[in-house]
Write a protein that holds these residues in place. Structure first.
Motif, PDB file in Angstrom:
ATOM      1  N   GLU A 167       0.930  -1.055  -0.012  1.00  0.00           N
ATOM      2  CA  GLU A 167       0.208   0.095   0.064  1.00  0.00           C
ATOM      3  C   GLU A 167       0.752   1.115  -0.094  1.00  0.00           C
ATOM      4  O   GLU A 167       0.561   2.278   0.759  1.00  0.00           O
ATOM      5  CB  GLU A 167      -1.067   0.064   1.218  1.00  0.00           C
ATOM      6  CG  GLU A 167      -2.075  -1.112   1.306  1.00  0.00           C
ATOM      7  CD  GLU A 167      -2.485  -1.305   2.516  1.00  0.00           C
ATOM      8  OE1 GLU A 167      -2.326  -0.522   3.307  1.00  0.00           O
ATOM      9  OE2 GLU A 167      -3.745  -2.147   2.613  1.00  0.00           O
ATOM     10  N   GLY A 168       1.768   1.229  -0.790  1.00  0.00           N
ATOM     11  CA  GLY A 168       2.541   2.504  -1.009  1.00  0.00           C
ATOM     12  C   GLY A 168       3.552   2.756   0.152  1.00  0.00           C
ATOM     13  O   GLY A 168       4.334   3.615   0.388  1.00  0.00           O
ATOM     14  N   ARG A 169       3.780   1.784   1.126  1.00  0.00           N
ATOM     15  CA  ARG A 169       4.602   1.825   2.201  1.00  0.00           C
ATOM     16  C   ARG A 169       5.738   0.769   2.379  1.00  0.00           C
ATOM     17  O   ARG A 169       5.516  -0.399   1.921  1.00  0.00           O
ATOM     18  CB  ARG A 169       3.654   1.796   3.674  1.00  0.00           C
ATOM     19  CG  ARG A 169       4.620   1.862   4.832  1.00  0.00           C
ATOM     20  CD  ARG A 169       3.858   1.928   6.150  1.00  0.00           C
ATOM     21  NE  ARG A 169       3.429   0.726   6.396  1.00  0.00           N
ATOM     22  CZ  ARG A 169       2.118   0.255   6.422  1.00  0.00           C
ATOM     23  NH1 ARG A 169       1.182   0.763   5.881  1.00  0.00           N
ATOM     24  NH2 ARG A 169       1.956  -1.122   6.990  1.00  0.00           N
ATOM     25  N   ARG A 170       6.833   1.174   2.633  1.00  0.00           N
ATOM     26  CA  ARG A 170       7.975   0.121   2.558  1.00  0.00           C
ATOM     27  C   ARG A 170       8.529   0.361   4.263  1.00  0.00           C
ATOM     28  O   ARG A 170       9.127   1.469   4.341  1.00  0.00           O
ATOM     29  CB  ARG A 170       8.783   0.400   1.279  1.00  0.00           C
ATOM     30  CG  ARG A 170      10.071  -0.735   1.151  1.00  0.00           C
ATOM     31  CD  ARG A 170      10.558  -0.667  -0.117  1.00  0.00           C
ATOM     32  NE  ARG A 170      11.647  -1.491  -0.427  1.00  0.00           N
ATOM     33  CZ  ARG A 170      11.502  -2.610  -1.205  1.00  0.00           C
ATOM     34  NH1 ARG A 170      10.032  -3.048  -1.439  1.00  0.00           N
ATOM     35  NH2 ARG A 170      12.334  -3.503  -1.248  1.00  0.00           N
ATOM     36  N   THR A 171       8.799  -0.573   4.691  1.00  0.00           N
ATOM     37  CA  THR A 171       9.403  -0.735   6.064  1.00  0.00           C
ATOM     38  C   THR A 171      10.685  -1.594   6.056  1.00  0.00           C
ATOM     39  O   THR A 171      10.865  -2.695   5.480  1.00  0.00           O
ATOM     40  CB  THR A 171       8.485  -1.110   6.886  1.00  0.00           C
ATOM     41  OG1 THR A 171       7.280  -0.474   7.206  1.00  0.00           O
ATOM     42  CG2 THR A 171       9.199  -1.184   8.398  1.00  0.00           C
ATOM     43  N   VAL A 172      11.963  -0.815   6.295  1.00  0.00           N
ATOM     44  CA  VAL A 172      13.252  -1.618   6.190  1.00  0.00           C
ATOM     45  C   VAL A 172      13.991  -1.259   7.315  1.00  0.00           C
ATOM     46  O   VAL A 172      13.630  -0.203   7.995  1.00  0.00           O
ATOM     47  CB  VAL A 172      13.944  -1.151   4.859  1.00  0.00           C
ATOM     48  CG1 VAL A 172      13.040  -1.427   3.729  1.00  0.00           C
ATOM     49  CG2 VAL A 172      14.262   0.379   4.936  1.00  0.00           C
TER      50      VAL A 172
END
Length: 275
Positions: free
Chosen positions: A35-40
């Protein structure tokens, strides 16, 4: 932006840096991409961080959420405000190293938040996993119930509801268990809502989620009363009689979540006699 990250980023635009880094990290360091979010996870100069980059969710996702009566998550702003508010209230939570937002169009808004990694911690879900078979010392159980209830009370009294309020989002620092109030960090606040006052249905949802996530830990009636005493202003006198219908709604919500998630009723506990 904190100085340690400012030195790392240099002259590069913060949002451009976040987009680039989020796309370049190895696959094993990507914790979520949706949903347009990237957690790294990032490691820079011997220090670990978590970066959440929001690249815009598009009008389709916004309308889909609204049609399902859900507020869409447009960016990192809610999490940033919630973290700062909870820290000001004395609730253990994440530490923000950087935050940025750009764009007025809600479908294309870009934002990011960078927080320090919580090292040496364990989620309460994992820490309490074997409590039913191997109950912990009474003092430890009492201490952690009091800590979780206190964090929940402060958060809700300040007008914040979490929306993913489960034991897995409390991270305990075992090195602080000798203290009267151990450090137990509330994380994953990207869906948090901030208002002057939390509507009752959202209070029920938060507390039902927390109760549901604790149903396999061997909770007793005394444990529940202990939580109510520390959560409810006015203690048990206010919780047991004037708000009994509210707490019954919480219990019904928790039981429904358990049956939906596990396909069976929860194991024996204080709720069993009222099913």
């Amino acid at each position: 932006m904190r100085d340690d990250l400012a030195r790392e980023i240099g002259e590069e635009d913060l949002l451009d840096w976040g987009r680039r880094v989020a796309a370049e990290v190895p696959a094993e360091d990507v914790y979520r991409a949706r949903e347009g979010r990237r957690t790294v996870r990032l490691l820079r100069n011997g220090r670990a961080y978590f970066l959440k980059y929001h690249g815009g969710i598009g009008w389709g996702e916004i309308f889909k959420n609204l049609s399902q009566l859900r507020l869409p998550i447009l960016g990192a702003g809610n999490e940033y405000r919630a973290v700062n508010l909870l820290r000001a209230l004395g609730v253990d939570t994440m530490t923000v190293a950087a935050y940025a937002r750009a764009g007025l169009n809600p479908a294309r808004q870009r934002s990011l938040i960078v927080t320090d990694e919580l090292t040496g911690t364990v989620s309460l879900e994992d820490y309490c996993r074997d409590w039913r078979a191997s109950p912990p010392p009474f003092a430890l159980r009492q201490k952690l119930i009091r800590k979780v209830a206190d964090s929940a009370r402060r958060m809700h009294e300040a007008g914040v509801n979490h929306r993913d309020f489960y034991l897995c989002h409390f991270h305990l620092d075992p090195a602080t268990l000798h203290r009267s109030s151990p450090r137990c960090y509330l994380i994953d606040l990207h869906r948090a809502q901030l208002r002057d006052k939390v509507p009752q249905r959202w209070l029920v949802k938060d507390l039902a989620g927390l109760y549901f996530s604790a149903m396999d830990t061997g909770l007793t009636q005394r444990d529940l009363l202990r939580f109510l005493r520390h959560y409810q202003p006015g203690g048990l006198r206010q919780a047991v009689a004037p708000r009994r219908f509210f707490w019954r709604s919480v219990e019904k919500g928790a039981l429904a979540l358990y049956r939906k998630d596990h396909g069976v009723a929860p194991p024996g506990g204080p709720w069993e006699q009222r099913q």
